[in-house]
Design a protein around this motif. Structure first.
Motif, PDB file in Angstrom:
ATOM      1  N   ILE A  98      24.861   3.264 -91.893  1.00 52.03           N
ATOM      2  CA  ILE A  98      24.382   4.208 -90.889  1.00 52.03           C
ATOM      3  C   ILE A  98      24.874   3.769 -89.515  1.00 52.03           C
ATOM      4  O   ILE A  98      24.578   2.661 -89.071  1.00 52.03           O
ATOM      5  CB  ILE A  98      22.843   4.293 -90.906  1.00 52.03           C
ATOM      6  N   ASP A  99      25.617   4.633 -88.861  1.00 46.09           N
ATOM      7  CA  ASP A  99      26.113   4.379 -87.514  1.00 46.09           C
ATOM      8  C   ASP A  99      25.090   4.975 -86.538  1.00 46.09           C
ATOM      9  O   ASP A  99      25.088   6.183 -86.283  1.00 46.09           O
ATOM     10  CB  ASP A  99      27.493   5.023 -87.347  1.00 46.09           C
ATOM     11  N   MET A 100      24.207   4.113 -86.036  1.00 46.89           N
ATOM     12  CA  MET A 100      23.140   4.594 -85.155  1.00 46.89           C
ATOM     13  C   MET A 100      23.672   5.110 -83.824  1.00 46.89           C
ATOM     14  O   MET A 100      23.125   6.061 -83.276  1.00 46.89           O
ATOM     15  CB  MET A 100      22.102   3.485 -84.911  1.00 46.89           C
ATOM     16  N   GLN A 101      24.737   4.513 -83.310  1.00 45.80           N
ATOM     17  CA  GLN A 101      25.318   4.988 -82.063  1.00 45.80           C
ATOM     18  C   GLN A 101      25.748   6.445 -82.205  1.00 45.80           C
ATOM     19  O   GLN A 101      25.403   7.298 -81.383  1.00 45.80           O
ATOM     20  CB  GLN A 101      26.503   4.107 -81.662  1.00 45.80           C
TER      21      GLN A 101
ATOM     22  N   GLY B  89      21.876  13.388 -78.183  1.00 48.34           N
ATOM     23  CA  GLY B  89      22.699  13.357 -76.989  1.00 48.34           C
ATOM     24  C   GLY B  89      22.466  12.092 -76.173  1.00 48.34           C
ATOM     25  O   GLY B  89      22.739  12.068 -74.975  1.00 48.34           O
ATOM     26  N   GLU B  90      21.975  11.036 -76.829  1.00 43.04           N
ATOM     27  CA  GLU B  90      21.662   9.781 -76.153  1.00 43.04           C
ATOM     28  C   GLU B  90      22.748   8.753 -76.417  1.00 43.04           C
ATOM     29  O   GLU B  90      23.262   8.649 -77.538  1.00 43.04           O
ATOM     30  CB  GLU B  90      20.318   9.210 -76.656  1.00 43.04           C
ATOM     31  N   GLU B  91      23.080   7.995 -75.383  1.00 46.74           N
ATOM     32  CA  GLU B  91      24.021   6.895 -75.539  1.00 46.74           C
ATOM     33  C   GLU B  91      23.267   5.677 -76.050  1.00 46.74           C
ATOM     34  O   GLU B  91      22.106   5.449 -75.680  1.00 46.74           O
ATOM     35  CB  GLU B  91      24.686   6.564 -74.212  1.00 46.74           C
ATOM     36  N   PHE B  92      23.918   4.906 -76.910  1.00 45.18           N
ATOM     37  CA  PHE B  92      23.321   3.694 -77.465  1.00 45.18           C
ATOM     38  C   PHE B  92      24.448   2.721 -77.761  1.00 45.18           C
ATOM     39  O   PHE B  92      25.594   3.118 -77.957  1.00 45.18           O
ATOM     40  CB  PHE B  92      22.546   4.039 -78.758  1.00 45.18           C
ATOM     41  N   GLN B  93      24.119   1.462 -77.790  1.00 41.80           N
ATOM     42  CA  GLN B  93      25.110   0.423 -78.081  1.00 41.80           C
ATOM     43  C   GLN B  93      25.650   0.590 -79.503  1.00 41.80           C
ATOM     44  O   GLN B  93      25.061   1.287 -80.320  1.00 41.80           O
ATOM     45  CB  GLN B  93      24.470  -0.961 -77.924  1.00 41.80           C
ATOM     46  N   GLN B  94      26.761  -0.075 -79.794  1.00 34.99           N
ATOM     47  CA  GLN B  94      27.285  -0.069 -81.153  1.00 34.99           C
ATOM     48  C   GLN B  94      26.231  -0.714 -82.056  1.00 34.99           C
ATOM     49  O   GLN B  94      25.762  -1.819 -81.776  1.00 34.99           O
ATOM     50  CB  GLN B  94      28.600  -0.840 -81.227  1.00 34.99           C
ATOM     51  N   TYR B  95      25.865  -0.017 -83.131  1.00 35.60           N
ATOM     52  CA  TYR B  95      24.745  -0.465 -83.967  1.00 35.60           C
ATOM     53  C   TYR B  95      24.889   0.165 -85.341  1.00 35.60           C
ATOM     54  O   TYR B  95      24.898   1.385 -85.469  1.00 35.60           O
ATOM     55  CB  TYR B  95      23.436  -0.007 -83.319  1.00 35.60           C
ATOM     56  N   ARG B  96      25.035  -0.668 -86.355  1.00 37.89           N
ATOM     57  CA  ARG B  96      25.182  -0.178 -87.724  1.00 37.89           C
ATOM     58  C   ARG B  96      24.089  -0.785 -88.599  1.00 37.89           C
ATOM     59  O   ARG B  96      23.740  -1.956 -88.454  1.00 37.89           O
ATOM     60  CB  ARG B  96      26.542  -0.570 -88.297  1.00 37.89           C
ATOM     61  N   ILE B  97      23.572   0.024 -89.498  1.00 39.50           N
ATOM     62  CA  ILE B  97      22.601  -0.426 -90.490  1.00 39.50           C
ATOM     63  C   ILE B  97      23.283  -0.343 -91.849  1.00 39.50           C
ATOM     64  O   ILE B  97      23.706   0.740 -92.274  1.00 39.50           O
ATOM     65  CB  ILE B  97      21.330   0.438 -90.489  1.00 39.50           C
ATOM     66  N   LEU B  98      23.386  -1.499 -92.514  1.00 41.46           N
ATOM     67  CA  LEU B  98      24.011  -1.578 -93.830  1.00 41.46           C
ATOM     68  C   LEU B  98      22.909  -1.788 -94.863  1.00 41.46           C
ATOM     69  O   LEU B  98      22.160  -2.759 -94.789  1.00 41.46           O
ATOM     70  CB  LEU B  98      24.993  -2.746 -93.886  1.00 41.46           C
ATOM     71  N   GLY B  99      22.790  -0.872 -95.797  1.00 43.49           N
ATOM     72  CA  GLY B  99      21.801  -0.998 -96.869  1.00 43.49           C
ATOM     73  C   GLY B  99      22.408  -1.791 -98.012  1.00 43.49           C
ATOM     74  O   GLY B  99      23.212  -1.263 -98.780  1.00 43.49           O
TER      75      GLY B  99
END
Length: 141
Positions: free
Chosen positions: A35-38, A46-56
């Motif tokens: 999941i690419d949360m950014q 429409g919100e900016e967020f840092q690079q953040y991935r969730i790996l299951g």
């Protein structure tokens, strides 16, 4: 309360993600979801967020053993591993502490599985240290 096992490294974010996936694979885990949360937060809010991935991450033999012991364990699976860019530019790789997860079940028969998964996650994080320069190690709260 600490509920993660983590390591901070320096390097390109995408390279650290790929190294993490490879290290998980080397220790018997498949990544069932990524999941690419950014991108998700940008697309949905429409919100900016840092690079953040969730790996299951899932180790099928250990998942099968745990589910055989307690079918409700599936509510806690897969084990999440997150990769995110910290404010200082380092990349943090953080895995849920599976000992904490199985502790929620109050089922002592699952303790050895939690320990086995934690040991494997520790090896994954150590593999990252061998591939990327280690920043200051931290533990989550």
């Amino acid at each position: 309360m600490t509920y993660t096992i983590q390591k901070s490294v320096t390097g390109d974010f995408d390279d650290v993600v790929e190294t993490t996936i490879a290290a998980l694979d080397d220790d018997g885990f498949g990544v069932l979801c990524d999941i690419d949360m950014q991108a998700t937060l940008d697309e949905k809010l429409g919100e900016e967020f840092q690079q953040y991935r969730i790996l299951g991450a899932c180790n099928p033999p250990l998942a099968h053993e745990g589910l055989t012991e307690d079918v409700e364990l599936g509510a806690l699976l897969p084990c999440n591993v997150i990769v995110y860019e910290a404010d200082d530019g380092d990349v943090v790789v953080s895995a849920v502490d599976p000992r904490r997860l199985v502790g929620l079940t109050d089922n002592d028969a699952l303790a050895s599985i939690g320990t086995e998964v934690a040991d494997r996650f520790e090896r994954v994080l150590e593999a990252l240290s061998q591939e990327h320069e280690t920043a200051e190690s931290t533990s989550g709260d």
